[in-house]
Structure formats: C-alpha cells, structure tokens
Motif scaffolding. Structure first.
Motif, mmCIF file in Angstrom:
data_model
loop_
_atom_site.group_PDB
_atom_site.id
_atom_site.type_symbol
_atom_site.label_atom_id
_atom_site.label_comp_id
_atom_site.label_asym_id
_atom_site.label_seq_id
_atom_site.Cartn_x
_atom_site.Cartn_y
_atom_site.Cartn_z
ATOM 1 N N LYS A 171 6.060 27.741 -0.496
ATOM 2 C CA LYS A 171 4.774 28.057 0.132
ATOM 3 C C LYS A 171 4.813 27.842 1.639
ATOM 4 C CE LYS A 171 1.952 27.038 -3.960
ATOM 5 N NZ LYS A 171 0.931 26.140 -4.555
ATOM 6 N N LEU A 172 5.679 26.919 2.078
ATOM 7 C CA LEU A 172 5.820 26.659 3.517
ATOM 8 C C LEU A 172 6.812 27.617 4.187
ATOM 9 C CD1 LEU A 172 5.906 22.740 3.459
ATOM 10 C CD2 LEU A 172 4.087 24.169 4.407
ATOM 11 N N GLY A 173 7.420 28.504 3.407
ATOM 12 C CA GLY A 173 8.384 29.446 3.959
ATOM 13 C C GLY A 173 9.773 28.877 4.153
ATOM 14 N N ARG A 174 10.046 27.732 3.566
ATOM 15 C CA ARG A 174 11.357 27.070 3.695
ATOM 16 C C ARG A 174 12.181 27.385 2.441
ATOM 17 N NH1 ARG A 174 8.810 21.307 5.175
ATOM 18 N NH2 ARG A 174 10.919 20.537 4.736
ATOM 19 N N PHE A 175 12.658 28.629 2.397
ATOM 20 C CA PHE A 175 13.188 29.179 1.149
ATOM 21 C C PHE A 175 14.512 28.550 0.730
ATOM 22 C CE2 PHE A 175 10.822 33.030 2.888
ATOM 23 C CZ PHE A 175 9.638 32.659 2.270
ATOM 24 N N LYS A 176 15.392 28.259 1.664
ATOM 25 C CA LYS A 176 16.672 27.641 1.284
ATOM 26 C C LYS A 176 16.457 26.222 0.762
ATOM 27 C CE LYS A 176 20.010 29.296 1.348
ATOM 28 N NZ LYS A 176 20.637 30.162 0.314
ATOM 29 N N GLU A 177 15.506 25.515 1.341
ATOM 30 C CA GLU A 177 15.190 24.176 0.841
ATOM 31 C C GLU A 177 14.567 24.253 -0.553
ATOM 32 O OE1 GLU A 177 13.693 21.260 4.066
ATOM 33 O OE2 GLU A 177 13.325 23.249 4.886
ATOM 34 N N ALA A 178 13.757 25.299 -0.776
ATOM 35 C CA ALA A 178 13.190 25.499 -2.108
ATOM 36 C C ALA A 178 14.299 25.749 -3.121
ATOM 37 C CB ALA A 178 12.218 26.678 -2.088
ATOM 38 N N GLU A 179 15.259 26.581 -2.755
ATOM 39 C CA GLU A 179 16.385 26.854 -3.653
ATOM 40 C C GLU A 179 17.133 25.567 -3.992
ATOM 41 O OE1 GLU A 179 20.436 29.631 -3.780
ATOM 42 O OE2 GLU A 179 19.443 29.207 -1.871
ATOM 43 N N THR A 180 17.401 24.755 -2.986
ATOM 44 C CA THR A 180 18.112 23.499 -3.212
ATOM 45 C C THR A 180 17.324 22.589 -4.150
ATOM 46 O OG1 THR A 180 19.201 23.612 -1.053
ATOM 47 C CG2 THR A 180 19.051 21.442 -2.092
ATOM 48 N N ALA A 181 16.006 22.528 -3.967
ATOM 49 C CA ALA A 181 15.176 21.671 -4.813
ATOM 50 C C ALA A 181 15.219 22.135 -6.268
ATOM 51 C CB ALA A 181 13.740 21.656 -4.298
ATOM 52 N N TYR A 182 15.131 23.441 -6.496
ATOM 53 C CA TYR A 182 15.195 23.951 -7.868
ATOM 54 C C TYR A 182 16.554 23.652 -8.495
ATOM 55 C CZ TYR A 182 11.029 26.669 -6.563
ATOM 56 O OH TYR A 182 9.788 27.048 -6.137
ATOM 57 N N GLY A 208 12.393 5.174 -9.362
ATOM 58 C CA GLY A 208 12.725 5.405 -10.761
ATOM 59 C C GLY A 208 13.838 6.418 -10.936
ATOM 60 N N MET A 209 13.874 7.021 -12.132
ATOM 61 C CA MET A 209 14.870 8.034 -12.419
ATOM 62 C C MET A 209 14.532 9.327 -11.682
ATOM 63 S SD MET A 209 15.518 7.595 -16.496
ATOM 64 C CE MET A 209 16.755 8.900 -16.459
ATOM 65 N N PRO A 210 15.548 10.111 -11.267
ATOM 66 C CA PRO A 210 15.261 11.416 -10.652
ATOM 67 C C PRO A 210 14.447 12.286 -11.615
ATOM 68 C CG PRO A 210 17.560 10.825 -10.360
ATOM 69 C CD PRO A 210 16.983 9.816 -11.329
ATOM 70 N N SER A 211 13.552 13.080 -11.067
ATOM 71 C CA SER A 211 12.600 13.828 -11.876
ATOM 72 C C SER A 211 12.751 15.319 -11.643
ATOM 73 C CB SER A 211 11.180 13.392 -11.530
ATOM 74 O OG SER A 211 10.225 14.295 -12.027
ATOM 75 N N ALA A 212 13.030 16.081 -12.726
ATOM 76 C CA ALA A 212 13.093 17.532 -12.618
ATOM 77 C C ALA A 212 11.736 18.102 -12.226
ATOM 78 C CB ALA A 212 13.569 18.134 -13.934
ATOM 79 N N ASP A 268 18.511 21.209 -7.709
ATOM 80 C CA ASP A 268 18.551 19.760 -7.977
ATOM 81 C C ASP A 268 17.830 19.447 -9.283
ATOM 82 O OD1 ASP A 268 20.043 19.099 -5.759
ATOM 83 O OD2 ASP A 268 18.306 18.686 -4.485
ATOM 84 N N ALA A 269 16.711 20.135 -9.528
ATOM 85 C CA ALA A 269 15.994 19.927 -10.788
ATOM 86 C C ALA A 269 16.877 20.291 -11.976
ATOM 87 C CB ALA A 269 14.713 20.765 -10.804
ATOM 88 N N LEU A 270 17.626 21.379 -11.846
ATOM 89 C CA LEU A 270 18.469 21.835 -12.947
ATOM 90 C C LEU A 270 19.716 20.973 -13.112
ATOM 91 C CD1 LEU A 270 18.077 25.678 -12.449
ATOM 92 C CD2 LEU A 270 17.096 24.260 -14.258
ATOM 93 N N LYS A 271 20.110 20.269 -12.066
ATOM 94 C CA LYS A 271 21.194 19.297 -12.223
ATOM 95 C C LYS A 271 20.745 18.134 -13.102
ATOM 96 C CE LYS A 271 23.422 20.209 -7.739
ATOM 97 N NZ LYS A 271 23.668 19.653 -6.376
ATOM 98 N N ILE A 272 19.480 17.784 -12.990
ATOM 99 C CA ILE A 272 18.930 16.701 -13.806
ATOM 100 C C ILE A 272 18.716 17.168 -15.237
ATOM 101 C CG2 ILE A 272 16.929 15.194 -14.124
ATOM 102 C CD1 ILE A 272 16.590 15.323 -11.049
ATOM 103 N N ASN A 273 18.179 18.363 -15.376
ATOM 104 C CA ASN A 273 17.902 18.914 -16.708
ATOM 105 C C ASN A 273 18.139 20.421 -16.662
ATOM 106 O OD1 ASN A 273 16.965 19.762 -19.160
ATOM 107 N ND2 ASN A 273 14.969 18.764 -19.014
ATOM 108 N N ALA A 274 19.289 20.857 -17.168
ATOM 109 C CA ALA A 274 19.661 22.272 -17.123
ATOM 110 C C ALA A 274 18.734 23.139 -17.967
ATOM 111 C CB ALA A 274 21.101 22.447 -17.597
ATOM 112 N N ASP A 275 17.953 22.528 -18.850
ATOM 113 C CA ASP A 275 17.042 23.272 -19.716
ATOM 114 C C ASP A 275 15.585 23.136 -19.279
ATOM 115 O OD1 ASP A 275 19.177 24.094 -21.279
ATOM 116 O OD2 ASP A 275 18.996 22.398 -22.655
ATOM 117 N N TYR A 276 15.356 22.788 -18.029
ATOM 118 C CA TYR A 276 13.991 22.621 -17.540
ATOM 119 C C TYR A 276 13.435 23.999 -17.162
ATOM 120 C CZ TYR A 276 9.985 20.679 -15.087
ATOM 121 O OH TYR A 276 8.713 20.368 -14.692
#
Length: 211
Positions: free
Chosen positions: A125-136, A109-113, A138-146
């Motif tokens: 929580k897994l200690g993968r902080f740079k990947e967490a940053e990238t995921a957040y 489906g559509m990308p989901s924030a 990516d969420a804001l690329k989909i919806n900057a007001d999320y």
C-alpha cells in the motif's frame, strides 16, 4: 464452561503469537494456529485481551487501541497485542503506525507468518513493492502452506511486479490450500492462463549467415 476454556485457549494462542493463520485475510481477532514456544500466558492477560477484543467487536476502536497498548507494555514478550494494533491501524489507514506495530510484533516471540504477511500488505500500500515481496517470502519461510501469503504474493507479482507467471503459480498454490473455494481468484487464474499462454517467452534468435 467448555466455551470459556476454548476462548481462553484461543486468546492465549493469539497473545503468544504463533506461526500461521487460516486462509482468508485475517480479521482483527483471528488467532494464528501452530505450536508456540510454550509461552506462559497469565490469566490476567487472557482476561484483558478478551476485553480488548470485546471493544473491537463493539466498535470502540479507540478504547481497544489503548487497551492493546497497555497490554503490549505489560506483557512485552507477547507479539499478539502488536499484531492486533497493526490490524487496527491498517483498517484506519494509518500505514506508518501499522508498519511499526508489525515490526514490533516480529521482535517478540516466535516469528509470525501473519505478521510478515500483513507487513507485506502495508509495504504494498505504501508502494514499497520489493519490501512487500521480501515480507511475503519471509512469511512462507516460516510456513510454506500459509495461504494468505501466497494470495498476496500473487496480487503483488501480477499487478505491481509485472510477473504473471509467478502470480499464476502463487494463485494456484493459494487455491490448493484454500480448497479451491475462492471464485474471484479462480477467475483471475483463468485470465492469467490466457494472458501467459498468449505471450510465450521469446525464443533465442540465431545469427543469419552472411551471403
């Protein structure tokens, strides 16, 4: 009848998986808001999804997990069952399974924030902080007001990436979007302002002239 129609509409949105969600951390049955890509959700899928959410409300999490898995197999184009599986696994501390479920949701489906933000939480929580940053991000690329993405990015930047200035900006944006209603974050912002203000960036040093 009107309530039944509203429930069916909300379930259809959740099954289809739209682009944003309300500011607080989403509960297992929180529907995302936004404009889906006109997915056709069968009435049977709506009914089965309602049954899965009823199981969650009743605390029958094992039954709900099985029902969501069956929904995911029956309707592979809808990310909603995978998002909710991820939330169930995350609640149970099964972070590897939660990561896999969110990644599966993002393939459909559509990308989901919401899915990106929750994936970021799992990475943190897994200690993968740079990947967490990238995921957040990516969420804001989909919806900057999320708002949840801004909140979680702030937590990550302050506590794990040691970037208080970025954390402050993220928290302030979160408060704007959430109506300045989170007293905990308001206190965090005040503390960050004091900390950032007491540690100004170092000034460039000029070379001293030789005698």
């Amino acid at each position: 009848m009107r309530c039944a129609k509203s429930l069916a509409c909300g379930l259809a949105v959740l099954i289809a998986g739209c682009a944003s969600a309300p500011p607080p951390p989403p509960p297992v049955d929180a529907a995302e808001t936004g404009v889906p890509a006109e997915p056709v959700v069968p009435e049977r899928a709506v009914q089965e999804f309602a049954q899965a959410l009823s199981m969650i409300d009743a605390g029958r999490l094992t039954d709900a997990e099985l029902e969501l898995k069956q929904l995911a197999l029956a309707y592979p184009d809808f990310p909603g069952p995978y998002v909710n599986l991820g939330l169930l696994y995350e609640r149970a501390g099964k972070l590897t399974e939660a990561e896999q479920a969110y990644q599966e949701a993002l393939k459909r489906g559509m990308p989901s924030a919401l899915a990106y933000t929750q994936l970021g939480v799992v990475y943190r929580k897994l200690g993968r902080f740079k990947e967490a940053e990238t995921a957040y991000l990516d969420a804001l690329k989909i919806n900057a007001d999320y708002a949840p993405a801004h909140l979680n990015l702030g937590v990550l930047c302050d506590l794990y990436l040691q970037q208080p200035e970025r954390a402050l900006a993220s928290f302030e944006r979160y408060m704007e979007l959430s109506g300045n209603s989170d007293k905990r974050v308001a206190n965090w912002i005040a503390e960050l302002k004091g900390r950032v203000g007491s540690n100004p960036p170092p000034q460039p040093q000029t070379a001293e002239a030789s005698p």
